[in-house]
Design a protein around this motif. Structure first.
Motif, PDB file in Angstrom:
ATOM      1  N   GLN A   1      39.473 -15.672  76.021  1.00 23.14           N
ATOM      2  CA  GLN A   1      38.500 -14.600  75.806  1.00 23.14           C
ATOM      3  C   GLN A   1      38.368 -14.238  74.327  1.00 23.14           C
ATOM      4  OE1 GLN A   1      39.618 -11.249  78.242  1.00 23.14           O
ATOM      5  NE2 GLN A   1      38.254 -11.879  79.892  1.00 23.14           N
ATOM      6  N   GLN A   2      39.481 -14.192  73.633  1.00 22.76           N
ATOM      7  CA  GLN A   2      39.426 -13.861  72.202  1.00 22.76           C
ATOM      8  C   GLN A   2      38.665 -14.932  71.427  1.00 22.76           C
ATOM      9  OE1 GLN A   2      40.080 -11.030  71.295  1.00 22.76           O
ATOM     10  NE2 GLN A   2      41.891 -10.168  72.272  1.00 22.76           N
ATOM     11  N   ALA A   3      38.814 -16.174  71.832  1.00 26.98           N
ATOM     12  CA  ALA A   3      38.082 -17.252  71.171  1.00 26.98           C
ATOM     13  C   ALA A   3      36.577 -17.129  71.424  1.00 26.98           C
ATOM     14  CB  ALA A   3      38.597 -18.610  71.657  1.00 26.98           C
ATOM     15  N   VAL A   4      36.198 -16.714  72.639  1.00 25.74           N
ATOM     16  CA  VAL A   4      34.782 -16.507  72.934  1.00 25.74           C
ATOM     17  C   VAL A   4      34.225 -15.357  72.096  1.00 25.74           C
ATOM     18  CG1 VAL A   4      33.119 -15.861  74.719  1.00 25.74           C
ATOM     19  CG2 VAL A   4      34.964 -17.447  75.265  1.00 25.74           C
ATOM     20  N   SER A   5      34.970 -14.259  71.999  1.00 24.88           N
ATOM     21  CA  SER A   5      34.532 -13.117  71.185  1.00 24.88           C
ATOM     22  C   SER A   5      34.340 -13.528  69.727  1.00 24.88           C
ATOM     23  CB  SER A   5      35.555 -11.980  71.278  1.00 24.88           C
ATOM     24  OG  SER A   5      35.616 -11.451  72.578  1.00 24.88           O
ATOM     25  N   LEU A   6      35.232 -14.362  69.220  1.00 29.33           N
ATOM     26  CA  LEU A   6      35.092 -14.861  67.853  1.00 29.33           C
ATOM     27  C   LEU A   6      33.795 -15.641  67.705  1.00 29.33           C
ATOM     28  CD1 LEU A   6      36.463 -15.535  65.021  1.00 29.33           C
ATOM     29  CD2 LEU A   6      37.158 -17.675  66.116  1.00 29.33           C
ATOM     30  N   GLY A   7      33.504 -16.511  68.655  1.00 32.83           N
ATOM     31  CA  GLY A   7      32.320 -17.367  68.566  1.00 32.83           C
ATOM     32  C   GLY A   7      31.023 -16.593  68.581  1.00 32.83           C
ATOM     33  N   PHE A   8      30.995 -15.480  69.312  1.00 30.74           N
ATOM     34  CA  PHE A   8      29.773 -14.680  69.394  1.00 30.74           C
ATOM     35  C   PHE A   8      29.825 -13.423  68.527  1.00 30.74           C
ATOM     36  CE2 PHE A   8      29.451 -17.207  73.300  1.00 30.74           C
ATOM     37  CZ  PHE A   8      28.166 -17.673  73.152  1.00 30.74           C
ATOM     38  N   HIS A   9      30.808 -13.389  67.619  1.00 31.66           N
ATOM     39  CA  HIS A   9      30.920 -12.281  66.659  1.00 31.66           C
ATOM     40  C   HIS A   9      31.071 -10.939  67.366  1.00 31.66           C
ATOM     41  CE1 HIS A   9      29.762 -15.367  63.850  1.00 31.66           C
ATOM     42  NE2 HIS A   9      28.608 -15.520  64.456  1.00 31.66           N
ATOM     43  N   GLY A  10      31.780 -10.935  68.466  1.00 33.10           N
ATOM     44  CA  GLY A  10      32.031  -9.696  69.186  1.00 33.10           C
ATOM     45  C   GLY A  10      33.325  -9.046  68.755  1.00 33.10           C
ATOM     46  N   ASP A  11      33.535  -7.831  69.238  1.00 33.76           N
ATOM     47  CA  ASP A  11      34.782  -7.126  68.946  1.00 33.76           C
ATOM     48  C   ASP A  11      35.944  -7.828  69.639  1.00 33.76           C
ATOM     49  OD1 ASP A  11      33.314  -5.249  67.563  1.00 33.76           O
ATOM     50  OD2 ASP A  11      33.224  -3.829  69.243  1.00 33.76           O
ATOM     51  N   ALA A  12      37.128  -7.720  69.030  1.00 28.34           N
ATOM     52  CA  ALA A  12      38.324  -8.233  69.687  1.00 28.34           C
ATOM     53  C   ALA A  12      38.497  -7.498  71.013  1.00 28.34           C
ATOM     54  CB  ALA A  12      39.541  -8.022  68.792  1.00 28.34           C
ATOM     55  N   THR A  13      38.851  -8.222  72.047  1.00 29.06           N
ATOM     56  CA  THR A  13      38.924  -7.670  73.395  1.00 29.06           C
ATOM     57  C   THR A  13      40.271  -7.007  73.622  1.00 29.06           C
ATOM     58  OG1 THR A  13      37.497  -9.471  74.147  1.00 29.06           O
ATOM     59  CG2 THR A  13      38.661  -8.223  75.831  1.00 29.06           C
ATOM     60  N   SER A  14      40.235  -5.735  74.041  1.00 33.93           N
ATOM     61  CA  SER A  14      41.478  -5.036  74.355  1.00 33.93           C
ATOM     62  C   SER A  14      41.996  -5.516  75.705  1.00 33.93           C
ATOM     63  CB  SER A  14      41.241  -3.530  74.407  1.00 33.93           C
ATOM     64  OG  SER A  14      40.440  -3.185  75.522  1.00 33.93           O
ATOM     65  N   ALA A  15      43.267  -5.206  75.993  1.00 35.09           N
ATOM     66  CA  ALA A  15      43.851  -5.624  77.266  1.00 35.09           C
ATOM     67  C   ALA A  15      43.110  -4.991  78.441  1.00 35.09           C
ATOM     68  CB  ALA A  15      45.335  -5.250  77.302  1.00 35.09           C
ATOM     69  N   GLU A  16      42.694  -3.735  78.285  1.00 33.44           N
ATOM     70  CA  GLU A  16      41.966  -3.053  79.362  1.00 33.44           C
ATOM     71  C   GLU A  16      40.599  -3.696  79.588  1.00 33.44           C
ATOM     72  OE1 GLU A  16      40.341   1.440  80.525  1.00 33.44           O
ATOM     73  OE2 GLU A  16      41.248   1.055  78.555  1.00 33.44           O
ATOM     74  N   GLU A  17      39.903  -4.000  78.494  1.00 38.27           N
ATOM     75  CA  GLU A  17      38.601  -4.651  78.623  1.00 38.27           C
ATOM     76  C   GLU A  17      38.740  -6.032  79.239  1.00 38.27           C
ATOM     77  OE1 GLU A  17      36.150  -2.728  74.850  1.00 38.27           O
ATOM     78  OE2 GLU A  17      37.521  -4.406  74.529  1.00 38.27           O
ATOM     79  N   ALA A  18      39.744  -6.764  78.783  1.00 42.84           N
ATOM     80  CA  ALA A  18      39.954  -8.112  79.301  1.00 42.84           C
ATOM     81  C   ALA A  18      40.146  -8.093  80.818  1.00 42.84           C
ATOM     82  CB  ALA A  18      41.162  -8.752  78.625  1.00 42.84           C
ATOM     83  N   ALA A  19      40.891  -7.117  81.319  1.00 44.48           N
ATOM     84  CA  ALA A  19      41.138  -7.024  82.753  1.00 44.48           C
ATOM     85  C   ALA A  19      39.841  -6.761  83.512  1.00 44.48           C
ATOM     86  CB  ALA A  19      42.156  -5.934  83.039  1.00 44.48           C
ATOM     87  N   LYS A  20      38.964  -5.919  82.956  1.00 41.14           N
ATOM     88  CA  LYS A  20      37.690  -5.630  83.616  1.00 41.14           C
ATOM     89  C   LYS A  20      36.788  -6.862  83.613  1.00 41.14           C
ATOM     90  CE  LYS A  20      37.686  -0.660  82.738  1.00 41.14           C
ATOM     91  NZ  LYS A  20      37.013   0.484  82.063  1.00 41.14           N
ATOM     92  N   TYR A  21      36.760  -7.579  82.486  1.00 38.51           N
ATOM     93  CA  TYR A  21      35.950  -8.790  82.427  1.00 38.51           C
ATOM     94  C   TYR A  21      36.428  -9.813  83.462  1.00 38.51           C
ATOM     95  CZ  TYR A  21      34.203  -7.125  77.886  1.00 38.51           C
ATOM     96  OH  TYR A  21      33.622  -6.400  76.881  1.00 38.51           O
ATOM     97  N   VAL A  22      37.723 -10.005  83.504  1.00 34.53           N
ATOM     98  CA  VAL A  22      38.275 -11.016  84.396  1.00 34.53           C
ATOM     99  C   VAL A  22      38.050 -10.635  85.858  1.00 34.53           C
ATOM    100  CG1 VAL A  22      40.402 -12.138  85.172  1.00 34.53           C
ATOM    101  CG2 VAL A  22      39.951 -11.868  82.731  1.00 34.53           C
ATOM    102  N   ALA A  23      38.189  -9.361  86.185  1.00 32.55           N
ATOM    103  CA  ALA A  23      37.946  -8.926  87.559  1.00 32.55           C
ATOM    104  C   ALA A  23      36.517  -9.231  87.969  1.00 32.55           C
ATOM    105  CB  ALA A  23      38.236  -7.433  87.691  1.00 32.55           C
ATOM    106  N   SER A  24      35.567  -9.044  87.039  1.00 35.13           N
ATOM    107  CA  SER A  24      34.167  -9.342  87.328  1.00 35.13           C
ATOM    108  C   SER A  24      33.948 -10.850  87.433  1.00 35.13           C
ATOM    109  CB  SER A  24      33.277  -8.747  86.231  1.00 35.13           C
ATOM    110  OG  SER A  24      31.918  -8.984  86.484  1.00 35.13           O
ATOM    111  N   GLU A  25      34.541 -11.606  86.522  1.00 34.96           N
ATOM    112  CA  GLU A  25      34.372 -13.064  86.526  1.00 34.96           C
ATOM    113  C   GLU A  25      35.012 -13.713  87.750  1.00 34.96           C
ATOM    114  OE1 GLU A  25      34.324 -13.145  81.658  1.00 34.96           O
ATOM    115  OE2 GLU A  25      36.082 -13.884  82.745  1.00 34.96           O
ATOM    116  N   GLU A  26      36.059 -13.084  88.268  1.00 33.48           N
ATOM    117  CA  GLU A  26      36.701 -13.615  89.468  1.00 33.48           C
ATOM    118  C   GLU A  26      35.743 -13.550  90.652  1.00 33.48           C
ATOM    119  OE1 GLU A  26      40.974 -13.219  91.842  1.00 33.48           O
ATOM    120  OE2 GLU A  26      40.585 -11.996  90.051  1.00 33.48           O
ATOM    121  N   VAL A  27      34.904 -12.516  90.690  1.00 32.81           N
ATOM    122  CA  VAL A  27      33.895 -12.402  91.741  1.00 32.81           C
ATOM    123  C   VAL A  27      32.943 -13.598  91.694  1.00 32.81           C
ATOM    124  CG1 VAL A  27      31.934 -11.039  92.578  1.00 32.81           C
ATOM    125  CG2 VAL A  27      34.014  -9.885  91.780  1.00 32.81           C
TER     126      VAL A  27
END
Length: 447
Positions: free
Chosen positions: A39-65
């Protein structure tokens, strides 16, 4: 989407990378380290903010769906320089999930949706995208998926891999100062529109989109994050709710919700404006009624939308057509046929007839000579021998066939562009009569 600019293959012996694929899913409620680094590598590629642990968990929960699968390219047999990201961070990323593509006649064709494609600037021009794309498309073909799809951040990358533009989206500005006037007012006044809390849209999204998706030629399935982004409750890069987002729902004659619009005010050089965040309407009546509502907003001069269809009923419903302005048109959905007979047999056709085509594919997935015979709107596609016994009326690449697939462009146009060749007189006209769509394809999904 992609942050890759250019790739060139090198000798395989100089390819110091290992490709690893894994699911985006939580393990005992936590984000696995491999997924977090990806996820951090993706954020780097799209010039996004570094992903916090809380944000990462929400993203992954959505992507798991969605069943998202992640691929990373990792340095092997070497160590990162002191102070640099370690080799646990991929130098290139790639992901896919699978949904459905509306190809007409009520058919939602399984499609391989590619996203999160990045290559670290210090590792470009080493064949990374070609390696990831080649491996992934081959596996999708082996799994029986007839078409791959993506929405591209950059316009010149994906043609070389056989993708072709299949739909476009328009940026529009509709002048609404004083309200919208309709040629047939009753057409824009059916049902009731009422303001709602945006969080209601989050809960309604999936059901309403399913209706829109099933009725919209060219529509592709949305990923789970759309529930949040459509309602202003967060998106990739920012999970904080948007404070100034508003929502309105359309109720049909029976009182059921069959559409919504979410919108927010935006700065616009001296004009008061709102921008549509998302607009879904399961019926023509709901669509015009929601626009009628937007036209009634006080203190607003202009309504903007970046996902309008190329052929928009609103433009033809307005009494003052000149108040509807397209400020831009951009390629949106790109398709890549993997199984030519499977893809062509799946879509609907308006007329009966036959044509033979030769398809070239540098990756070999879709190439060959194919006879397309259409009876009662259904195609039978036969692979023909390539020994000279069958002459194809048209020759084209898989990128061209993928663009032609939904009828968003004609063979005549691509012939004039020098991209397809007519081998037999009348073959272009025959192809266009068969592949012409009764409606312009429109996709409301970016991924």
């Amino acid at each position: 989407m992609s942050s890759e600019h250019s790739t060139h293959s090198r000798n395989p012996r100089s390819f110091p990378y290992e490709l690893r694929t894994f699911p985006s899913r939580l393990a005992e409620g936590k984000v696995p380290e491999e997924v977090a680094a990806w996820q951090q590598a993706v954020s780097l590629g799209f010039h996004g903010d570094a992903t916090s642990a809380e944000e990462a968990a929400k993203y992954v929960a959505s992507e798991e769906v969605d069943g998202r699968m992640c691929t990373g390219a990792y340095l092997k047999d070497s160590a990162a320089p002191a102070g640099a990201w370690g080799i646990e961070y991929p130098v290139a990323t790639y992901a896919y999930h699978r949904k459905g593509l509306n190809v007409g006649a009520g058919t939602l064709l399984p499609v391989h949706q590619i996203t999160a494609v990045t290559v670290r600037p210090s590792h470009r021009r080493r064949g990374l995208l070609r390696a990831m794309m080649g491996s992934d498309l081959a596996q999708a073909k082996a799994a029986g998926i007839p078409i791959a799809a993506l929405t591209a951040s950059e316009a010149t990358i994906y043609g070389r891999f056989g993708f072709g533009v299949a739909t476009h989206a328009c940026d529009i500005e509709v002048t609404v100062k004083g309200g919208l006037e309709f040629i047939v007012p009753a057409a824009a006044s059916q049902g009731v529109v009422e303001i709602a809390d945006p969080t209601v849209v989050r809960d309604l999204h999936d059901g309403i989109f399913a209706r829109v998706h099933g009725a919209s030629y060219g529509s592709i399935g949305r990923h789970d994050m759309y529930r949040l982004s459509s309602s202003g409750q967060g998106n990739y890069g920012a999970l904080d709710p948007v404070k100034n987002i508003r929502a309105a729902l359309h109720y049909d004659a029976e009182g059921a919700v069959d559409g919504y619009v979410t919108y927010k005010p935006v700065q616009d050089s001296g004009r008061s404006a709102v921008e549509i965040v998302d607009l879904l309407a399961a019926t023509d009546a709901a669509y015009l009624a929601l626009w009628n509502f937007l036209g009634s907003l006080d203190l607003i001069d202009v309504v903007k939308w970046g996902m309008a269809p190329v052929v928009d009923p609103l433009e033809w419903a307005m009494a003052a057509k000149r108040l509807y302005k397209r400020t831009g048109t951009e390629d949106h959905l790109w398709l890549r046929i993997l199984d030519t007979p499977g893809a062509l047999a799946a879509r609907e056709y308006a007329v009966d007839g036959q044509v033979a085509i030769h398809v070239g594919d540098p990756l070999g997935h879709a190439s060959g000579i194919f006879r397309i015979e259409i009876v009662h709107g259904k195609a039978t596609v036969t692979r023909c021998p390539e020994d000279g016994s069958v002459t194809a009326g048209l020759s084209m690449g898989v990128s061209e066939l993928s663009s032609l697939y939904l009828g968003g462009v004609s063979a005549r146009t691509l012939q004039a562009a020098g991209r397809i060749r007519e081998e037999e007189a009348g073959a272009v006209a025959d192809f266009d009569s068969l592949f012409a769509a009764s409606v312009s394809p429109h996709c409301l999904t970016s991924f």
